[in-house]
Scaffold this motif. Structure first.
Motif, PDB file in Angstrom:
ATOM      1  N   SER A 256       0.903  -1.254  -0.165  1.00  0.00           N
ATOM      2  CA  SER A 256       0.131   0.120  -0.013  1.00  0.00           C
ATOM      3  C   SER A 256       0.829   1.266  -0.035  1.00  0.00           C
ATOM      4  O   SER A 256       0.349   2.271  -0.455  1.00  0.00           O
TER       5      SER A 256
ATOM      6  N   LEU B 192      -8.794   5.674  -5.269  1.00  0.00           N
ATOM      7  CA  LEU B 192      -8.475   6.089  -6.776  1.00  0.00           C
ATOM      8  C   LEU B 192      -9.733   5.983  -7.392  1.00  0.00           C
ATOM      9  O   LEU B 192      -9.819   6.876  -8.563  1.00  0.00           O
TER      10      LEU B 192
ATOM     11  N   LYS C 283       1.852   2.933 -15.413  1.00  0.00           N
ATOM     12  CA  LYS C 283       2.184   4.118 -15.868  1.00  0.00           C
ATOM     13  C   LYS C 283       3.211   4.878 -15.059  1.00  0.00           C
ATOM     14  O   LYS C 283       4.048   5.505 -15.445  1.00  0.00           O
TER      15      LYS C 283
ATOM     16  N   MET D  42      -0.299  10.669  -9.073  1.00  0.00           N
ATOM     17  CA  MET D  42      -1.567  11.125  -9.725  1.00  0.00           C
ATOM     18  C   MET D  42      -1.830  12.610  -9.471  1.00  0.00           C
ATOM     19  O   MET D  42      -2.220  13.437 -10.164  1.00  0.00           O
TER      20      MET D  42
ATOM     21  N   VAL E 157      -6.848  -0.265 -12.680  1.00  0.00           N
ATOM     22  CA  VAL E 157      -5.836   0.159 -11.605  1.00  0.00           C
ATOM     23  C   VAL E 157      -4.553  -0.174 -12.326  1.00  0.00           C
ATOM     24  O   VAL E 157      -3.442   0.596 -12.054  1.00  0.00           O
TER      25      VAL E 157
ATOM     26  N   VAL F  50      -4.035  -2.460   0.318  1.00  0.00           N
ATOM     27  CA  VAL F  50      -4.032  -1.898  -1.396  1.00  0.00           C
ATOM     28  C   VAL F  50      -5.573  -1.452  -1.674  1.00  0.00           C
ATOM     29  O   VAL F  50      -5.764  -0.716  -2.432  1.00  0.00           O
TER      30      VAL F  50
ATOM     31  N   HIS G 224      -9.752   8.563 -10.796  1.00  0.00           N
ATOM     32  CA  HIS G 224      -8.812   8.120 -11.579  1.00  0.00           C
ATOM     33  C   HIS G 224      -8.598   6.620 -12.253  1.00  0.00           C
ATOM     34  O   HIS G 224      -8.295   6.411 -13.218  1.00  0.00           O
TER      35      HIS G 224
ATOM     36  N   ALA H 245      -6.562   1.869  -1.000  1.00  0.00           N
ATOM     37  CA  ALA H 245      -6.076   2.776  -1.876  1.00  0.00           C
ATOM     38  C   ALA H 245      -6.689   2.580  -3.267  1.00  0.00           C
ATOM     39  O   ALA H 245      -6.946   3.744  -4.029  1.00  0.00           O
ATOM     40  N   GLU H 246      -7.036   1.671  -3.717  1.00  0.00           N
ATOM     41  CA  GLU H 246      -7.679   1.247  -4.788  1.00  0.00           C
ATOM     42  C   GLU H 246      -9.075   2.064  -4.773  1.00  0.00           C
ATOM     43  O   GLU H 246      -9.472   2.684  -5.825  1.00  0.00           O
TER      44      GLU H 246
ATOM     45  N   LEU I   7       2.862  -5.188  -6.820  1.00  0.00           N
ATOM     46  CA  LEU I   7       1.458  -4.874  -6.893  1.00  0.00           C
ATOM     47  C   LEU I   7       0.750  -5.914  -7.809  1.00  0.00           C
ATOM     48  O   LEU I   7      -0.223  -6.485  -7.590  1.00  0.00           O
TER      49      LEU I   7
ATOM     50  N   MET J  73       1.158   2.132  -3.452  1.00  0.00           N
ATOM     51  CA  MET J  73      -0.397   2.851  -3.943  1.00  0.00           C
ATOM     52  C   MET J  73      -0.299   3.923  -3.606  1.00  0.00           C
ATOM     53  O   MET J  73      -0.870   4.835  -4.108  1.00  0.00           O
TER      54      MET J  73
ATOM     55  N   LEU K 272      -2.636   2.278 -14.492  1.00  0.00           N
ATOM     56  CA  LEU K 272      -2.004   3.489 -13.511  1.00  0.00           C
ATOM     57  C   LEU K 272      -1.043   2.989 -13.019  1.00  0.00           C
ATOM     58  O   LEU K 272       0.199   3.524 -13.085  1.00  0.00           O
ATOM     59  N   ILE K 273      -0.846   1.757 -12.517  1.00  0.00           N
ATOM     60  CA  ILE K 273       0.720   1.195 -11.720  1.00  0.00           C
ATOM     61  C   ILE K 273       1.460   1.087 -12.881  1.00  0.00           C
ATOM     62  O   ILE K 273       2.786   1.498 -12.478  1.00  0.00           O
TER      63      ILE K 273
ATOM     64  N   LEU L 116       1.415   6.027  -5.752  1.00  0.00           N
ATOM     65  CA  LEU L 116       0.735   6.086  -6.894  1.00  0.00           C
ATOM     66  C   LEU L 116      -0.344   7.467  -6.860  1.00  0.00           C
ATOM     67  O   LEU L 116      -0.417   8.347  -7.760  1.00  0.00           O
ATOM     68  N   LEU L 117      -0.945   7.417  -5.581  1.00  0.00           N
ATOM     69  CA  LEU L 117      -2.030   8.162  -5.511  1.00  0.00           C
ATOM     70  C   LEU L 117      -1.404   9.713  -5.442  1.00  0.00           C
ATOM     71  O   LEU L 117      -1.842  10.523  -6.085  1.00  0.00           O
TER      72      LEU L 117
END
Lengths: 69, 789
Positions: free
Chosen positions: A26, B746, B764, A36, B758, B739, B751, B742-743, B774, A29, B761-762, A32-33
């Motif tokens: 996490s 998003l 990217k 973004m 997801v 996780v 997003h 967080a998903e 992940l 993650m 995005l990961i 990632l947040l």
């Protein structure tokens, strides 16, 4: 994007109210947040700067875009 | 084989005619059955024999006999075989026969007539006979004609049977077999036409070839027809189904879209809504705030409290600016329940943090009430309604104080609230300094809030002595807090007044100070206009840290500094907070000079006190604040210095403090712990990293002065982010952020949608090692890393 975002975990833990733990997955993650969010912010700021016909993003652009300051 | 295959009647006849040899015909009746073989043999014999006799009569006889035989043979045998055989024979033998025929004068017509009359006509046979009967070219022709005609007529029908006929045609003995077979068929099968057609096709080798494709085409057409029909049906049904599906999908897709789009970051959306309500409320009626918090939700309350604090202060300070600031503050605060605040917002945060701690519901409300009260009180300090507010605050001060005290340690900003409180304590001047509780009752109103904070800092050793000091300090920090506010937002006189008062109090040691401060507070409130701003500036420094420690020291120093503070403050306020630090030493010097003067103007004293306090506090704060954030650079030094000066020369006079202030001594860490301070302790990302990432995303030039703003933004963002993730995890009854949390976030932010999963995005944005974490990767041995839950 080259280096690891330092101290993310500690930041989140600091800010969390309750005693919460963060997994390494996490953590990714969360990064990632954050990425973004930053990309969106940068894009908005860039648009705002273009509005003023300036090729450089300045502090007041950012402030105008952000909803918090 | 060719000649046999090409057994067209005409061909045969021509052959026969060409090869005909005169033979004597047999009588029909005699040689019907034997005709086939007998005729051949006989014909052969006859031929031989015939060949021998050369008398004209013998020749004629032979020819006649031969003809008869042939006719008989024709009658008895099936068409094809006979034709074939006979044809072959006739080819060899017929020429004489033909010639004989011709010579005999028995025209084919005659023969044919005889045949027709004597023998039963079987249509298939007719063909065969006609073909086989070379001597009767006419008949053959006619038969041929018939056959041809029939064949022609039967063309359409032939198509069906063409295939079957073709096979037969391929055989050498096509004709004969066909004849017999056809005959049988005729008897058995009603469809004569087809047989005829087939026979005809067999007879006319060329025709079947022509016909067969026709037949095939026909069948193909049928097949096509069938297939087309089938397709047609499917398509129609499928179309309906597809239409239905589409209608269904369309609806669902719309819904899904709606969900994704509507599910925005709720954290961001709330603020605007809340802000408007709260700000309007604040603007309209201060007293109404008491009632409002009850209605508002806890979160809003906190925000409201903070906002109210800020807004109230603003109002007090700047009527003009108040509305705008309020809104701004309200917005920010609304959004951040535990937001990290910039120095300007620290006060707000302090208020919020205090309220947060008490969030249990009652407390928060109380705080809100207190805060708004305190703020309003500040306003009213100038006015006459202070007492009223104080009363209101008094009810809650204890509670608030407790809560405040708790937060004090962590929060510097609470001082902002203290500012409001300061006003009150000034008036009360009876606050119990040492303990929070003590402070609370003494300070009563908001002052209690401030005091507890300050007291907490002080608590270690100087509490007792600082009773008075605390009060004063409280006032000072409150003032300072107000100053902070003033700095961040144009401050008004009100802030300055309380700040001055606080400064005065701090400078005063013990009870005397208390009294002093109270007097000063009241006095300062009114007349002090200029110093207000100055004091505000100083207060900022002072309120930052646990300058409670230094408070004890401050009083003395403050006294000295008060006369000087005016000038210093005025200078300091307009300048950056950093400037204050510079001024403070100056002030310190000034205060030293004036220490003995005990200027008449209480204001000066207050100012000095403030200065010193601030300085000390700054010193103290330096260590603390520097760690915290860059946003409070100016405050730190002065404040810490003040603290230091306070600490060391506790009972000292201004001189001691002055020296301390003059010499920026690295202050030992203040007792007040900076845990999760107000607004959750500002945590910064490294500048290099943050700017790198931002530049990468911006793709245009980025001026470096965006860093502080960016830091601020990131701070708030992390606050909200942590809060959201925590909420999700707790909602799932977990104590670990996963996780999926967080998903989910998003998704809510939009997003991740139906179109963008997801994983995209990961891939990217994240680096490889994170991706490996992940996204499960299959490796050899049927192992998937990491294990997909």
């Amino acid at each position: 994007m080259l280096k690891k975002a330092p101290k993310l975990k500690s930041i989140i833990k600091t800010k969390a109210k309750t005693n919460i733990t963060v997994r390494p997955t996490s953590e990714a993650m969360i990064e990632l947040l954050m990425l973004m969010f930053l990309s969106n912010l940068a894009e908005e700021a860039k648009a705002k700067a273009f509005e003023e016909k300036s090729a450089t993003i300045r502090a007041h652009h950012l402030k105008a875009v952000s909803k918090v300051s | 084989m060719d000649p046999t295959e090409d057994l067209s009647a005409r061909v045969l006849l021509t052959q026969i005619l060409s090869t005909e040899t005169p033979r004597t015909p047999y009588t029909r009746s005699a040689s019907k059955q034997l005709s086939a073989s007998a005729t051949r043999r006989s014909s052969s014999r006859l031929r031989n024999k015939d060949a021998v006799p050369q008398t004209p009569k013998a020749i004629l006889k032979h020819s006649q006999i031969h003809k008869l035989r042939k006719s008989i043979s024709m009658q008895s045998l099936n068409a094809t075989r006979r034709v074939a055989r006979s044809a072959s024979f006739r080819l060899s033998n017929n020429p004489p026969v033909n010639s004989m025929l011709l010579e005999d004068g028995e025209t084919p017509r005659h023969l044919l007539k005889n045949i027709l009359q004597t023998e039963p006509v079987s249509t298939p046979m007719v063909h065969g006979r006609a073909a086989s009967d070379g001597r009767q070219p006419s008949s053959a022709d006619s038969s041929k004609g018939r056959s041809i005609e029939l064949s022609v007529l039967d063309l359409p029908d032939l198509t069906i049977g063409a295939a079957s006929t073709q096979k037969r045609l391929n055989r050498k003995r096509h004709l004969s077999f066909d004849v017999s077979a056809f005959e049988k068929r005729l008897d058995s099968v009603p469809d004569l036409n087809e047989n005829k057609e087939t026979e005809q096709s067999s007879l006319t080798l060329s025709s079947p070839t022509l016909k067969t494709p026709f037949v095939e085409v026909r069948t193909e057409r049928r097949g096509l027809r069938r297939r087309a029909l089938l397709r047609h049906r499917i398509s129609v049904a499928g179309f309906d189904a597809a239409v239905d599906r589409r209608s269904m999908e369309g609806e669902t897709s719309r819904w899904s879209l709606g969900k994704t789009t509507s599910s925005e970051g709720f954290t961001l959306g709330l603020s605007t809504l809340c802000d408007s309500d709260i700000t309007s409320d604040i603007i309209h009626c201060d007293k109404a705030l008491c009632a409002q918090p009850d209605n508002a939700t806890v979160a809003e309350e906190e925000a409201g409290v903070a906002e109210s604090l800020d807004t109230v202060r603003e109002e007090e300070e700047n009527n003009v600016e108040a509305p705008t600031e309020e809104e701004g503050e309200a917005d920010s605060q609304n959004e951040e329940n535990a937001a990290v605040r910039s120095p300007s917002e620290e006060e707000e945060a302090a208020a919020e943090s205090q309220t947060e701690e008490e969030q249990d519901g009652v407390d928060s409300q109380i705080e809100k009430d207190v805060v708004p009260d305190t703020q309003t009180e500040e306003e009213e300090v100038a006015g006459d309604s202070q007492t009223e507010e104080q009363d209101g605050v008094d009810c809650e001060p204890e509670e608030v104080a407790e809560a405040v005290s708790q937060s004090e340690e962590e929060e510097v900003a609470p001082d902002s609230q203290e500012a409001a409180v300061d006003i009150e304590p000034e008036e009360d001047a009876a606050k119990s300094p040492s303990e929070e509780e003590e402070v609370a009752p003494d300070s009563q109103e908001a002052a209690v809030d401030i005091e507890p904070e300050e007291d907490a800092a002080k608590s270690p050793s100087e509490e007792e002595e600082e009773i008075a000091d605390d009060q004063s300090e409280q006032e000072v920090p409150a003032e300072e807090v107000e100053d902070d506010l003033a700095d961040s937002q144009p401050e008004d006189k009100h802030d300055g007044k309380p700040s001055e008062e606080d400064a005065e109090q701090l400078s005063e040691q013990e009870e005397q100070d208390l009294e002093h401060t109270s007097r000063r507070a009241r006095r300062s409130v009114g007349p002090l206009v200029v110093p207000v701003t100055e004091a505000a500036g100083d207060l900022d420094h002072a309120t930052e840290e646990g300058w409670s420690d230094g408070k004890s020291k401050a009083p003395s120093s403050l006294h000295m500094g008060s006369p000087e503070t005016h000038a210093s403050y005025t200078d300091a306020d307009p300048g950056a907070v950093k400037e204050n630090s510079f001024h403070l030493p100056e002030l310190a010097n000034e205060t030293k000079d004036r220490l003995l003067n005990d200027k008449s103007p209480e204001e000066e004293e207050e100012e000095e006190e403030e200065e010193e306090e601030e300085e000390e506090e700054e010193e103290e704060e330096e260590e603390e604040e520097e760690e915290d954030s860059d946003a409070i650079p100016s405050k730190t030094p002065a404040f810490v210095r003040q603290k230091m000066s306070f600490f060391q020369p506790k009972p000292q006079n201004i001189q001691a403090s002055r020296t301390e202030e003059a010499i920026p001594v690295p202050k030992p860490k203040p007792v007040r712990k900076k845990g999760k301070g107000p607004a959750k302790k500002q945590t910064d990302l490294p500048k290099s990293y943050l700017m790198d990432v931002f530049k990468h995303f911006a793709k245009t030039k980025v001026s470096p002065d965006v860093y502080p703003v960016l830091n601020d933004i990131m701070d708030k963002y992390f606050d909200r982010l942590a809060e959201d993730l925590e909420t999700y995890a707790l909602h799932a009854k977990r104590k670990t952020i996963e996780v999926e949390d967080a998903e989910l976030l998003l998704k809510r932010q939009g997003h991740v949608t139906d179109m963008v999963p997801v994983e995209v995005l990961i891939e990217k944005y994240l680096r490889m090692e994170q991706r490996k974490l992940l996204i499960p990767i299959a490796t050899s041995g049927n192992v998937v890393i990491p294990k997909k839950r």
